[in-house]
Enzyme design. Structure first.
Site, mmCIF file in Angstrom:
data_model
loop_
_atom_site.group_PDB
_atom_site.id
_atom_site.type_symbol
_atom_site.label_atom_id
_atom_site.label_comp_id
_atom_site.label_asym_id
_atom_site.label_seq_id
_atom_site.Cartn_x
_atom_site.Cartn_y
_atom_site.Cartn_z
ATOM 1 N N GLN A 110 0.847 -1.189 0.000
ATOM 2 C CA GLN A 110 0.000 0.000 0.000
ATOM 3 C C GLN A 110 0.886 1.242 0.000
ATOM 4 O OE1 GLN A 110 -3.404 -0.421 -0.235
ATOM 5 N NE2 GLN A 110 -2.833 -2.567 -0.419
ATOM 6 N N CYS A 111 0.264 2.366 -0.309
ATOM 7 C CA CYS A 111 0.971 3.650 -0.351
ATOM 8 C C CYS A 111 1.725 3.884 0.974
ATOM 9 C CB CYS A 111 -0.036 4.765 -0.595
ATOM 10 S SG CYS A 111 0.678 6.425 -0.639
#
Length: 360
Positions: A119-120
């Protein structure tokens, strides 16, 4: 209407009476005007034991258009297909130039990166690492599952001077092909347009500064995500830790240091290190943080401590406010390795060289 050269023409109504003219060991292709009567003829033959029978898709009309002389055939009159499946001109000079271009294209190397599940800012950080490993003109093919990656990679390429060749999204997977370009801020990069860059700012202003004032877990997380994102885009990022924000950069385990009475009082009331930070909302006596950390682990998001380490490894400058340290009784020995100590002038210098400043 016409027929295909070499074909045996038998009307549909005569098929059953002329089955002896067909051989079961041959491949039989049937056709009519558009395919309907041929389909019916195919069914008759299969019912009579013929297996290798096919219906010409689209019938004679489609075939007729398919074999017509094309309007652009002549442009390939002097072209040949080489052993490498590239089209070359038989004209010696033109062919030589085409081969040089083709060979240059073949020499381009592509590094594949699988960031699926991250994920970011994980996918962008992986992209930054991969781009640093390849030469200018080579490419990185990255696959990610983070929905935000589709927009992030476009913005990242614009900021860094790299070229987004292709971007595809299919079944929850995002695939981006990036060609390494001239780094932004270099002598010939996007940020080197006289004394100003593409954004209209001098290269020294294409940086980011952040003030970390809070000791909340979620706000600390946001600070490090932004700092890592800035570093991945080639920006110089500075995080200035003041007052409660100092608790993010204290060592774990906590070292033994000598303090005065007020320093010991602050020690008792403040989180000892990042592992003791609370959520700004829904903390629920510490259950909220445990849920947040568990959720991050399940989604393969780096922990707060790993993000802090990654930021420092990527060159993010960490500065602890000396005045806040004095007031709260925090000693330099308590801070994690690599953290600088500085006053307001140190921060103002970093802010003066930044295009934006965030207070968190």
């Amino acid at each position: 209407m016409g027929t295909i050269e070499g074909a045996v023409n038998i009307p549909l109504q005569q098929i059953r009476g002329r089955l002896g003219e067909f051989r079961k060991d041959q491949t039989i292709v049937l056709f009519c005007g558009v395919g309907l009567r041929a389909y019916m003829a195919e069914r008759i033959l299969r019912q009579n034991g013929f297996e290798n029978v096919f219906n010409l898709s689209g019938g004679y009309k489609t075939w007729e258009y398919a074999v017509q002389k094309q309007s652009n055939e002549d442009i390939f009159e002097k072209s040949i297909i080489g052993k490498d499946d590239q089209i070359y001109s038989t004209d010696i000079e033109a062919g030589r130039k085409e081969r040089e271009v083709a060979h240059a294209r073949i020499d381009v190397k592509t590094l594949e990166v699988n960031a699926a599940g991250l994920q970011c800012p994980g996918p962008i950080l992986e992209l930054k690492k991969a781009i640093n490993q390849v030469a200018q003109g080579d490419r990185v093919l990255e696959t990610a599952s983070d929905p935000g990656f589709a927009q992030d990679v476009k913005a990242w390429c614009e900021m860094t001077g790299n070229n987004l060749i292709n971007l595809q999204q299919e079944k929850g997977q995002i695939t981006a092909l990036i060609e390494k370009g001239v780094p932004a801020g270099s002598a010939s990069g996007p940020a080197a347009q006289g004394s100003q860059g593409a954004s209209g700012l001098p290269p020294s202003a294409l940086n980011t500064s952040l003030i970390m004032f809070s000791q909340d877990f979620d706000r600390a997380l946001a600070t490090l995500v932004i700092a890592n994102g800035a570093a991945s885009a080639g920006k110089k990022a500075t995080v200035f830790f003041t007052f409660w924000g100092l608790n993010l950069i204290r060592k774990n385990p906590k070292p033994r240091v000598s303090k005065d009475f007020m320093g010991r009082m602050f020690d008792m009331m403040l989180p000892a290190h990042s592992g003791k930070l609370k959520l700004s909302k829904l903390n629920m006596g510490g259950m909220g943080v445990k849920m947040m950390r568990g959720r991050m682990k399940k989604l393969r998001i780096d922990s707060l401590e790993q993000m802090l380490k990654t930021a420092m490894d990527n060159g993010v400058r960490m500065v602890a406010c000396t005045m806040s340290m004095d007031v709260m009784g925090v000693k330099k020995e308590e801070l994690i390795d690599g953290v600088e100590v500085g006053g307001v002038a140190t921060y103002l210098q970093a802010a003066d060289q930044a295009s934006n400043t965030l207070f968190i």
